[in-house]
Scaffold this motif. Sequence first.
Motif, PDB file in Angstrom:
ATOM      1  N   GLY A 281       0.793  -1.225   0.000  1.00  0.00           N
ATOM      2  CA  GLY A 281       0.000   0.000   0.000  1.00  0.00           C
ATOM      3  C   GLY A 281       0.822   1.268   0.000  1.00  0.00           C
ATOM      4  O   GLY A 281       0.267   2.358   0.187  1.00  0.00           O
ATOM      5  N   ASP A 282       2.120   1.161  -0.212  1.00  0.00           N
ATOM      6  CA  ASP A 282       2.999   2.332  -0.205  1.00  0.00           C
ATOM      7  C   ASP A 282       3.034   2.910  -1.625  1.00  0.00           C
ATOM      8  O   ASP A 282       3.597   2.303  -2.535  1.00  0.00           O
ATOM      9  CB  ASP A 282       4.403   1.924   0.234  1.00  0.00           C
ATOM     10  CG  ASP A 282       5.325   3.114   0.430  1.00  0.00           C
ATOM     11  OD1 ASP A 282       5.321   4.009  -0.440  1.00  0.00           O
ATOM     12  OD2 ASP A 282       6.061   3.138   1.428  1.00  0.00           O
ATOM     13  N   PRO A 283       2.437   4.092  -1.864  1.00  0.00           N
ATOM     14  CA  PRO A 283       2.339   4.597  -3.233  1.00  0.00           C
ATOM     15  C   PRO A 283       3.690   4.874  -3.873  1.00  0.00           C
ATOM     16  O   PRO A 283       3.854   4.677  -5.074  1.00  0.00           O
ATOM     17  CB  PRO A 283       1.509   5.882  -3.080  1.00  0.00           C
ATOM     18  CG  PRO A 283       1.616   6.255  -1.644  1.00  0.00           C
ATOM     19  CD  PRO A 283       1.770   4.980  -0.892  1.00  0.00           C
ATOM     20  N   ALA A 284       4.671   5.330  -3.097  1.00  0.00           N
ATOM     21  CA  ALA A 284       5.988   5.611  -3.670  1.00  0.00           C
ATOM     22  C   ALA A 284       6.654   4.320  -4.127  1.00  0.00           C
ATOM     23  O   ALA A 284       7.204   4.231  -5.235  1.00  0.00           O
ATOM     24  CB  ALA A 284       6.860   6.330  -2.641  1.00  0.00           C
ATOM     25  N   VAL A 285       6.627   3.311  -3.266  1.00  0.00           N
ATOM     26  CA  VAL A 285       7.250   2.029  -3.606  1.00  0.00           C
ATOM     27  C   VAL A 285       6.569   1.403  -4.817  1.00  0.00           C
ATOM     28  O   VAL A 285       7.229   0.908  -5.747  1.00  0.00           O
ATOM     29  CB  VAL A 285       7.204   1.071  -2.396  1.00  0.00           C
ATOM     30  CG1 VAL A 285       7.649  -0.337  -2.800  1.00  0.00           C
ATOM     31  CG2 VAL A 285       8.088   1.604  -1.266  1.00  0.00           C
ATOM     32  N   GLN A 286       5.248   1.430  -4.834  1.00  0.00           N
ATOM     33  CA  GLN A 286       4.532   0.817  -5.948  1.00  0.00           C
ATOM     34  C   GLN A 286       4.738   1.593  -7.249  1.00  0.00           C
ATOM     35  O   GLN A 286       4.784   1.000  -8.331  1.00  0.00           O
ATOM     36  CB  GLN A 286       3.044   0.705  -5.618  1.00  0.00           C
ATOM     37  CG  GLN A 286       2.737  -0.291  -4.510  1.00  0.00           C
ATOM     38  CD  GLN A 286       3.326  -1.666  -4.807  1.00  0.00           C
ATOM     39  OE1 GLN A 286       3.105  -2.232  -5.879  1.00  0.00           O
ATOM     40  NE2 GLN A 286       4.069  -2.200  -3.848  1.00  0.00           N
ATOM     41  N   HIS A 287       4.873   2.914  -7.165  1.00  0.00           N
ATOM     42  CA  HIS A 287       5.136   3.699  -8.366  1.00  0.00           C
ATOM     43  C   HIS A 287       6.506   3.343  -8.940  1.00  0.00           C
ATOM     44  O   HIS A 287       6.653   3.143 -10.159  1.00  0.00           O
ATOM     45  CB  HIS A 287       5.069   5.190  -8.043  1.00  0.00           C
ATOM     46  CG  HIS A 287       5.256   6.074  -9.237  1.00  0.00           C
ATOM     47  ND1 HIS A 287       4.412   6.045 -10.325  1.00  0.00           N
ATOM     48  CD2 HIS A 287       6.203   7.028  -9.510  1.00  0.00           C
ATOM     49  CE1 HIS A 287       4.823   6.923 -11.224  1.00  0.00           C
ATOM     50  NE2 HIS A 287       5.901   7.529 -10.753  1.00  0.00           N
ATOM     51  N   VAL A 288       7.516   3.247  -8.078  1.00  0.00           N
ATOM     52  CA  VAL A 288       8.852   2.874  -8.547  1.00  0.00           C
ATOM     53  C   VAL A 288       8.831   1.456  -9.121  1.00  0.00           C
ATOM     54  O   VAL A 288       9.460   1.188 -10.150  1.00  0.00           O
ATOM     55  CB  VAL A 288       9.882   2.997  -7.410  1.00  0.00           C
ATOM     56  CG1 VAL A 288      11.239   2.454  -7.848  1.00  0.00           C
ATOM     57  CG2 VAL A 288      10.022   4.456  -6.968  1.00  0.00           C
ATOM     58  N   ALA A 289       8.095   0.556  -8.476  1.00  0.00           N
ATOM     59  CA  ALA A 289       8.010  -0.821  -8.981  1.00  0.00           C
ATOM     60  C   ALA A 289       7.406  -0.839 -10.378  1.00  0.00           C
ATOM     61  O   ALA A 289       7.887  -1.577 -11.263  1.00  0.00           O
ATOM     62  CB  ALA A 289       7.182  -1.682  -8.028  1.00  0.00           C
ATOM     63  N   ARG A 290       6.368  -0.054 -10.609  1.00  0.00           N
ATOM     64  CA  ARG A 290       5.749  -0.013 -11.941  1.00  0.00           C
ATOM     65  C   ARG A 290       6.717   0.533 -12.986  1.00  0.00           C
ATOM     66  O   ARG A 290       6.804  -0.002 -14.108  1.00  0.00           O
ATOM     67  CB  ARG A 290       4.476   0.837 -11.897  1.00  0.00           C
ATOM     68  CG  ARG A 290       3.292   0.159 -11.240  1.00  0.00           C
ATOM     69  CD  ARG A 290       2.011   0.939 -11.468  1.00  0.00           C
ATOM     70  NE  ARG A 290       2.034   2.248 -10.834  1.00  0.00           N
ATOM     71  CZ  ARG A 290       1.659   2.477  -9.586  1.00  0.00           C
ATOM     72  NH1 ARG A 290       1.233   1.474  -8.819  1.00  0.00           N
ATOM     73  NH2 ARG A 290       1.699   3.697  -9.078  1.00  0.00           N
TER      74      ARG A 290
END
Length: 301
Positions: A281-290
Amino acid sequence: MNLRSVDLNLLVVLDALLDEAHVSRAGERVGLSQPAMSSALERCRHLFSDRLLERGGGGMVLTPKAQALAGPIKEVLAGMAALLDRAEPDLHAIRQTVRVVMADLPAVAIGAALQRRLARTAPGITVAVMPWHGAAAALEGLGRGGVDLAVSVFPSVDSDFTRRELLQERYRVAMRRDHPAAAAFDLDRWLAYPHVLVSGRGDTRGPLDEALTRIGRTRHVGMVVPSFVMVPPLLTESDMIGLLPSRCLPERVRGEIVAFEPPIAVEGFPLHCAWHKRRAGDPAVQHVARLIEELVAALPA
């Protein structure tokens, strides 16, 4: 216990203390002075009825209870963050460091493009690329919370982690364009010249050597290096031959190097991106992952 009597900010402080095992560094991380951090540590000790941090080995060490608390505290903080961030995140407003374990390649291949994409979409996110020491160490870092994302080969992960396949990689035999073996490349010419082997542990044998042994052949390893980044310059300036993942040949040397299919079957591998479920649920981490997923998938084979 009556939660109304508990200052939940202490969990943030304790998370930093357990990560850093150092009062001053933990204070810098959460924005508290050293005296304020020492006071908070005393309150944490009272809350959990344990010393938590003790002097030993030239510094501070975690007590057994503190070690047991580290993971659950990160879970609680991640759950609180997810609860508070249910609204669509404003990526431009995020100020956060995302720590990524990744080998030199693909880090070199996608690093500049990743920064450019972040500058446009989430300029407050800083990506800290951390050294890769193997899949097991990467998973340990994700589990302990010192790492947010890991790009590696993960044959399997347990239910605490999410793993996504980025690509399927295959091996190519690479040498300089005017190499004596390039004119009529075959198994004999491949094995007639020294090979460069990539191993972070300094191994002089790999799976290829086992495959050659099964057909009664051997190769001479002329040099062992710890990084795929080091291989292309070695190939262009010597008679050495490399067996490389196809995407490890940077564009700037592709005109100087030729690549062939291996004369014997060499199994490829999948490359994955993984994170702990607390980062889901961490938006920064998930954005970098994408972004990593998109950029790695676009690398030329």
